[in-house]
Design an enzyme around this catalytic site. Sequence first.
Site, PDB file in Angstrom:
ATOM      1  N   GLU A  99       0.845  -1.198   0.000  1.00  0.00           N
ATOM      2  CA  GLU A  99       0.000   0.000   0.000  1.00  0.00           C
ATOM      3  C   GLU A  99       0.872   1.236   0.000  1.00  0.00           C
ATOM      4  O   GLU A  99       2.010   1.187   0.459  1.00  0.00           O
ATOM      5  CB  GLU A  99      -0.845   0.069   1.287  1.00  0.00           C
ATOM      6  N   LYS A 121       2.116   4.566   1.555  1.00  0.00           N
ATOM      7  CA  LYS A 121       2.152   5.117   2.913  1.00  0.00           C
ATOM      8  C   LYS A 121       1.763   6.588   2.799  1.00  0.00           C
ATOM      9  O   LYS A 121       2.536   7.414   2.310  1.00  0.00           O
ATOM     10  CB  LYS A 121       3.547   4.963   3.508  1.00  0.00           C
ATOM     11  N   ASP A 131       1.105  10.270   3.739  1.00  0.00           N
ATOM     12  CA  ASP A 131       1.742  11.165   4.709  1.00  0.00           C
ATOM     13  C   ASP A 131       0.699  12.109   5.298  1.00  0.00           C
ATOM     14  O   ASP A 131       0.549  13.250   4.866  1.00  0.00           O
ATOM     15  CB  ASP A 131       2.848  11.953   3.996  1.00  0.00           C
ATOM     16  N   TYR A 191      -7.429   2.088   6.214  1.00  0.00           N
ATOM     17  CA  TYR A 191      -6.680   0.878   5.877  1.00  0.00           C
ATOM     18  C   TYR A 191      -6.727  -0.206   6.946  1.00  0.00           C
ATOM     19  O   TYR A 191      -5.956  -1.145   6.916  1.00  0.00           O
ATOM     20  CB  TYR A 191      -5.227   1.227   5.549  1.00  0.00           C
ATOM     21  N   LYS A 209      10.651   3.393   3.258  1.00  0.00           N
ATOM     22  CA  LYS A 209      10.565   4.859   3.125  1.00  0.00           C
ATOM     23  C   LYS A 209      11.443   5.331   1.975  1.00  0.00           C
ATOM     24  O   LYS A 209      12.615   4.936   1.863  1.00  0.00           O
ATOM     25  CB  LYS A 209      11.054   5.523   4.414  1.00  0.00           C
ATOM     26  N   CYS A 232      22.122  48.220  -4.095  1.00  0.00           N
ATOM     27  CA  CYS A 232      20.845  47.766  -4.643  1.00  0.00           C
ATOM     28  C   CYS A 232      20.992  47.482  -6.147  1.00  0.00           C
ATOM     29  O   CYS A 232      21.504  48.322  -6.885  1.00  0.00           O
ATOM     30  CB  CYS A 232      19.778  48.842  -4.412  1.00  0.00           C
ATOM     31  N   CYS A 285      18.722  50.423  -7.914  1.00  0.00           N
ATOM     32  CA  CYS A 285      18.974  51.861  -7.846  1.00  0.00           C
ATOM     33  C   CYS A 285      20.391  52.179  -7.367  1.00  0.00           C
ATOM     34  O   CYS A 285      20.754  53.347  -7.249  1.00  0.00           O
ATOM     35  CB  CYS A 285      17.952  52.533  -6.928  1.00  0.00           C
ATOM     36  N   CYS A 331      17.241  47.957   0.858  1.00  0.00           N
ATOM     37  CA  CYS A 331      17.606  49.151   0.111  1.00  0.00           C
ATOM     38  C   CYS A 331      16.846  50.303   0.774  1.00  0.00           C
ATOM     39  O   CYS A 331      15.617  50.276   0.845  1.00  0.00           O
ATOM     40  CB  CYS A 331      17.192  49.010  -1.343  1.00  0.00           C
ATOM     41  N   CYS A 367      13.797  54.149  -5.586  1.00  0.00           N
ATOM     42  CA  CYS A 367      14.104  52.804  -6.089  1.00  0.00           C
ATOM     43  C   CYS A 367      12.875  52.236  -6.805  1.00  0.00           C
ATOM     44  O   CYS A 367      11.813  52.064  -6.194  1.00  0.00           O
ATOM     45  CB  CYS A 367      14.531  51.916  -4.921  1.00  0.00           C
TER      46      CYS A 367
HETATM   47  S1  IVH Z   1      -0.605   0.452   8.844  1.00  0.00           S
HETATM   48  C1  IVH Z   1      -0.028  -1.609  12.816  1.00  0.00           C
HETATM   49  N1  IVH Z   1      -0.908   1.496   6.453  1.00  0.00           N
HETATM   50  O1  IVH Z   1       2.241   5.317   9.011  1.00  0.00           O
HETATM   51  C2  IVH Z   1       0.058  -0.970  11.495  1.00  0.00           C
HETATM   52  N2  IVH Z   1      -0.042   2.857   8.181  1.00  0.00           N
HETATM   53  O2  IVH Z   1       4.699   4.768  10.511  1.00  0.00           O
HETATM   54  C3  IVH Z   1      -0.445   0.405  11.507  1.00  0.00           C
HETATM   55  N3  IVH Z   1       0.410   5.168   7.486  1.00  0.00           N
HETATM   56  O3  IVH Z   1       0.883   5.551  12.230  1.00  0.00           O
HETATM   57  C4  IVH Z   1      -0.159   1.203  10.348  1.00  0.00           C
HETATM   58  N4  IVH Z   1      -0.253   4.953   5.413  1.00  0.00           N
HETATM   59  O4  IVH Z   1      -0.235   6.883  10.379  1.00  0.00           O
HETATM   60  C5  IVH Z   1      -0.503   1.700   7.717  1.00  0.00           C
HETATM   61  N5  IVH Z   1      -1.270   2.307   4.298  1.00  0.00           N
HETATM   62  C6  IVH Z   1      -0.873   2.498   5.560  1.00  0.00           C
HETATM   63  C7  IVH Z   1      -0.402   3.745   6.000  1.00  0.00           C
HETATM   64  C8  IVH Z   1       0.021   3.885   7.325  1.00  0.00           C
HETATM   65  C9  IVH Z   1       0.234   5.772   6.326  1.00  0.00           C
HETATM   66  C10 IVH Z   1       0.972   5.808   8.707  1.00  0.00           C
HETATM   67  C11 IVH Z   1       0.141   5.595   9.951  1.00  0.00           C
HETATM   68  C12 IVH Z   1       1.075   4.998  10.957  1.00  0.00           C
HETATM   69  C13 IVH Z   1       2.412   5.353  10.399  1.00  0.00           C
HETATM   70  C14 IVH Z   1       3.440   4.349  10.858  1.00  0.00           C
END
Ligand code: IVH
Length: 678
Positions: A113, A115, A117, A236, A323, A417, A420, A435, A441
């Site tokens: 999946e 991740k 942010d 999720y 990451k 400047c 000017c 300036c 200017c």
């Molecule tokens: S699963 C026990 N799935 O990442 C597993 N987390 O670094 C719980 N996050 O606190 C997390 N996308 O806020 C999961 N597809 C995803 C995610 C995800 C973002 C965040 C979440 C978690 C943090 C962990």
Amino acid sequence: MNKEQIKLKMDDLIRQINYHNYRYYVLNDPEISDYEFDQLLNELIRLEKEHPELADPNSPTQRVGGDITKKFPTVKHKVRMMSLDNTYSFEELEEFHQRVVKAVGYEPEYVCELKIDGVAISIHYENGKLKQAVTRGDGIQGDEVTANVKTIRTIPLTLIGNDYPNELEVRGEIFMPVKVFKKLNEELREELLEKGLNEEEIEQQLLKNPRNTAAGTLKLQDSKIVASRKLDSYLYFVISPELSFETHYESVLKAKEWGFKVNPYLRKCTSLHEVKQYIEHWEKKRFELDYDTDGIVIKVNSFKLQRLLGETAKAPRWAIAYKYKAEQAATILQDIVFQVGRTGAITPVAVLKPVQLAGTTVKRASLHNADFIAEKDLRIGDTVFVEKGGEIIPKVIGVDLSKRDSSSKPFKYITHCPECHSTLIRKEGEAIHYCPNETECRPQILGKMIHFITRKAMNIESLGEKTIEQFFDAGLVKSYADFYKLSYDQIIQLEGFQDKATRNILQGIEASKKVPFPRVLYALGIRYVGETVAQKLAHHFKSIDALKKASFEELCEVEEIGEKIAASVVEYFKNPYNLEIIEQLRQYGLQLALNDDEIKPLDDKLKGLTFVISGVFEKHSRDELKKLIIQHGGKNTGSISGKTSYLIAGENAGPEKLKKAEQLNIKIINEDEFLKMI
Ligand code: IVH
């Protein structure tokens, strides 16, 4: 209809609205038009107003917000919210895989999946109704943000279908779409620019990234503002003792059926090779998404295997986050150029050899100030690293010294400047060079004149940036006061000016003499004196002469006026050039004091209320209505937002305004209803 029938009708409307909301926001596949949707919603709003006792606390009308949360209570999570272990390389990923294989005995199926942010959230449902939403906090306890979460349209208030468990907790991520974030920041930039802040100051005050902004938004007290911020979500994780799914994948698909928005890019992978392909695919592709992702989450799909693998104190052993490194690129620093703002602030800007970074071509980057360049020892011709973290503006983070030309010399910061040629100054304790030549200017003068004519200031629509430049270059104007001595003959002789345009300009300038004092004060362009500060100062001191005499201490006593603003005002009035300009404006007949009827509210019947006026009225002109609002302690603004309390609508009221007011559940009243209030 009797009460029971009305309640049934309301329930049916709620069901329909929830369904169409889901089609629109979650599935992206609406079945009815916006107009038809609005009709359903308006019908429900009407019934709820007429029968507030029948209103459902989870009604979709709640989406527009309204609840104020003064304090967000701390709530303990029923099941701990764990975090994830991070990896940054394929080697570490392989180690994770080997550990899993060793414990399980074979290569399991994974789900990959994105991740997201954002901000982790836990949402509780009872019998299909949203009951409580809590932030992750430290994983053990978080803050209750239910009212604010209810405004997020992709989070169902009532679940769809009939196979959801009575008790359900879902977890996921709340985020701010990048587009929404950028727009918010653009608006903020405009506001700060209008206050006269320089680039450096603006950069410091801008919102840092979508994640911080989403987190901050969830903690706003006024849920109406939260609603206007357009947060979004991906879920999720579902938890319930009543569920018996075998796999994570299955559970997420079910969550989607119940009405949750789940990420469409979930993928089952049957080998580590496929996992790596997924990671590689999204490394670049993620920049095409309208939300920030900082990695990939890899989860063992089978719940049985998840239980077998268990967890450490902090994170599950069945999942890991891969990451991505912050995107960096190396490129050549071709030049350093300097911008001069309307207050004279100098901003150094790196001119870079164009390079691809995080999905965009980067050609320039801010270098902040002289210290920054000296600290990093940046030299023209250097190969520099640029980085784009969560932030929008790319940063120069360092120099590749191995590529430095042996003949290169340290960069000498400018002393004069670029426009000017005046000697630059740097005030004690400030990093920025200025300036000082405000009166001659070019960019400073033009900047001040352009600010002077803007809508919220003198609103001289017939003048534009180009025209002002032309007047300035022809020697007709040296300051904004000179607009008022322009003559027909002077303008008509310039290239491109016909009779009609010339008259128009003169008329616009003449009309601006009626602009009330608070706006004139704002138009002067005093540093840090934005629209609201100007209003506050104007109403407190009533005239420019009184303001001119105010001491630093007296200024600090005014509500919302801090030391920085007070110092700037004092400095402004110390400058003989500014005093001279003010005298000229006085001669030309501008409003340098409040009118009698603008002074002091008669009472505070409308205290704390904000009104927007639209349309034509029978008994009063719009200006008169504005005055009435102010005289009775209310506030008048031009556009509808979460902060608006009432829209006073007359004949031919703007359809956009009406629509927005309806969307935000803002009361629409007519002239008589307003007059009754006062
Ligand atoms: S699963 C026990 N799935 O990442 C597993 N987390 O670094 C719980 N996050 O606190 C997390 N996308 O806020 C999961 N597809 C995803 C995610 C995800 C973002 C965040 C979440 C978690 C943090 C962990």
